[in-house]
Design an enzyme around this catalytic site. Structure first.
Site, PDB file in Angstrom:
ATOM      1  N   ALA B  11      44.973  47.314  37.532  1.00  0.00           N
ATOM      2  CA  ALA B  11      44.011  46.233  37.294  1.00  0.00           C
ATOM      3  C   ALA B  11      42.935  46.681  36.325  1.00  0.00           C
ATOM      4  CB  ALA B  11      43.375  45.798  38.608  1.00  0.00           C
ATOM      5  N   SER B  12      42.558  45.774  35.408  1.00  0.00           N
ATOM      6  CA  SER B  12      41.501  46.116  34.467  1.00  0.00           C
ATOM      7  C   SER B  12      40.204  45.401  34.820  1.00  0.00           C
ATOM      8  CB  SER B  12      41.937  45.791  33.040  1.00  0.00           C
ATOM      9  OG  SER B  12      42.345  44.450  32.983  1.00  0.00           O
ATOM     10  N   SER B  13      40.233  44.518  35.801  1.00  0.00           N
ATOM     11  CA  SER B  13      38.982  43.910  36.282  1.00  0.00           C
ATOM     12  C   SER B  13      39.145  43.532  37.746  1.00  0.00           C
ATOM     13  CB  SER B  13      38.633  42.663  35.458  1.00  0.00           C
ATOM     14  OG  SER B  13      39.512  41.613  35.812  1.00  0.00           O
ATOM     15  N   GLN B  16      40.836  40.194  38.043  1.00  0.00           N
ATOM     16  CA  GLN B  16      42.295  40.254  37.914  1.00  0.00           C
ATOM     17  C   GLN B  16      42.922  40.713  39.229  1.00  0.00           C
ATOM     18  OE1 GLN B  16      43.852  43.440  35.565  1.00  0.00           O
ATOM     19  NE2 GLN B  16      45.883  42.489  35.336  1.00  0.00           N
TER      20      GLN B  16
END
Ligand SMILES: Cc1cc2nc3c(=O)[nH]c(=O)nc-3n(C[C@H](O)[C@H](O)[C@H](O)COP(=O)(O)OP(=O)(O)OC[C@H]3O[C@@H](n4cnc5c(N)ncnc54)[C@H](O)[C@@H]3O)c2cc1C
Ligand code: FES
Ligand code: FES
Lengths: 162, 284
Positions: B11-13, B16
């Site tokens: 996951a990048s956020s 997300q």
């Protein structure tokens, strides 16, 4: 359509060399190290994350590579037992193990040595108690630990108290 | 052993990660340090369709110390909590408890957020969080919510976390000056987990207990606060009789677990023994 068996590209540095490999998400780092990269000094001794035979260094920290996904190693810098010295020389920890008969079958030894590196980084002059606590994540079925403790004691820096 | 196949997303956020959880709440698992999840996948005790690796999320990292309290990101490892000097200057309980968790390699990967979210009845951090009156900050689809640690644990391996929520941070109020802390545990000889573990925050003024909070782990379905025992101690000295009475009250506060390793009676007895030892350790 299931994408679960899809291979992910992972790039990391291992023993100073940059590698890019493809691995299924479920691939454990230890299997990648042993089977794909042929670095069989890192061992597998259990299924329960307890024995420490698989210990490697990731970004300077001793970890159990059987309990890390290969895909999580993206961008990491890994050192295995093979990375300690070039060729067949012994590094100081290996030499101390040799000197003090700190191994019998040798199965646990690569993991022990990797844990000793962490231990001496954290505590350059550990007491016997510190050594036993510091190696609590590594199981040896042969030596009874005694000579392992002696080997580490011989490496403790003198005069410096941690 | 080798886990069953799964999909993997790093996951990048936070958003997300939450969206992915919401898409398939039953089939998706978060991956933090992996030192509970991966062993259970290897033994095929679980086979999620998707793992969402939250290891890159900066919002979940770091230890911040301010005038009012301490904020700890969920991804902070046991080893970081052990080593942090500013944290342990304020709350040496962290070093004490972290040093009793597992072994050095496990401490290098395992996270406090993973430990609390997993709510193993024998895990160490839950007792410590209760003694410190921590508050848990949870991220979900509609932003953040907070809940006191004492209301967070619900049952064996069960918390108030919804399937699409992420434990984000732990907030610990700054303790009153002069408060002393202790964490003690009886270790399971094979697993190292707590058969019974007790954390106490205690303040004495002129030899009388003025504040006391007791957190207990290992003994019951989930970690709990020993309210009656703590209330009893307020305004009293730490005399032998008072300690004995507090220990009795604490062991009566819960229905103890019974398993192959320790019967309920044995655990109830360990609660008394450990509370007495812990209070003696805090006696000036
Ligand atoms: C050999 C061994 C010995 C151990 N001994 C002890 C011990 O003595 N005492 C002790 O307390 N623990 C012990 N542990 C457990 C260890 O501390 C784990 O690391 C910890 O419980 C889980 O943290 P993790 O980051 O590894 O979580 P993970 O394994 O990544 O996750 C655990 C669970 O929590 C969920 N999760 C993780 N992070 C979050 C989050 N931020 N929000 C919501 N859900 C989340 C995951 O989806 C998963 O279901 C031991 C583990 C091992 C392997
Ligand atoms: S093989 Fe990794 S701990 Fe045993
Ligand atoms: S030398 Fe044989 S297991 Fe350690």
């Amino acid at each position: 359509m299931s994408t679960r068996e899809e291979r992910h590209t992972v790039t990391f540095e291992i023993n100073g060399a940059r590698k890019t490999v493809a691995a299924e998400a479920r691939r454990l780092l230890v299997h990648l190290i042993r089977e794909d990269l042929g670095l069989t000094g890192t061992h597998v001794g259990c299924d329960t994350s307890q024995c420490g035979a698989c210990t490697v260094e990731i970004d300077g920290l001793a970890v159990k590579s059987c309990t890390v996904l290969a895909v999580s190693a993206e961008g990491a810098s890994i050192t295995t037992i093979e990375g300690l010295t070039p060729g067949t020389d012994l590094d100081p920890i290996q030499a101390a193990f040799h000197e003090h008969h700190a191994l019998q079958c040798g199965f646990c030894t690569p993991g022990m040595v990797m844990s000793v590196r962490q231990l001496l980084k954290d505590q350059p002059a550990p007491s016997e108690h510190d050594i036993r606590r510091g190696l609590a994540g590594n199981i040896c079925r042969c030596t009874g630990y005694h000579n392992i403790v002696r080997a580490v004691e011989s490496l403790a820096s003198k005069g410096e108290q941690s | 052993m080798i886990p069953a196949a799964f999909d993997y997303v790093r996951a990048s956020s936070l958003t997300q990660a939450i969206d992915l959880l919401r898409n398939d709440p039953d089939g998706t698992k978060l991956l933090a340090g992996g030192h509970t999840l991966l062993p259970s996948l290897k033994l095929r005790l679980a086979s999620p369709a998707l793992l969402v690796d939250i290891g890159d999320l900066a919002e979940l990292k770091g230890i911040e110390i301010s005038e009012t309290g301490i904020r700890i990101g969920a991804l902070t490892t046991h080893a970081e909590l052990f080593a942090s000097l500013p944290l342990n200057e304020q709350l040496p309980l962290f070093r004490q408890a972290a040093g009793l968790i597992a072994d050095p390699q496990v401490r290098n990967r395992g996270t406090i957020g993973g430990s609390l979210a997993n709510a193993d009845p024998a895990a160490d951090w839950p007792a410590v969080m209760l003694a410190l009156q921590a508050e848990i900050e949870i991220a979900g689809t509609s932003g953040f919510r907070t809940i006191l640690a004492r209301d967070f644990f619900v049952d064996i391996f069960s918390t108030v976390l919804e399937a699409d929520e992420i434990l984000a941070r732990i907030n610990i109020p700054r303790p009153t000056a002069g408060t002393r802390f202790v964490y003690r545990k009886i270790r399971h000889p094979a697993s190292g987990f707590a058969v019974v573990g007790i954390a106490i925050a205690l303040r004495l003024s002129q030899n009388l207990v003025s504040e006391a909070t007791i957190g207990v782990t290992g003994a019951a379905n989930h970690a709990f606060v020993g309210e009656d025992a703590a209330d009893f101690l307020i305004g009293k000295t730490l005399s032998r009789e008072n300690i004995d009475q507090a220990a009795r009250l604490l062991s009566e506060a819960t229905e103890c677990l019974s398993d192959r390793y320790a019967s309920a009676d044995y655990r109830a007895n360990l609660i008394q023994v450990e509370l007495k030892r812990a209070l003696l350790a805090l006696t000036p």
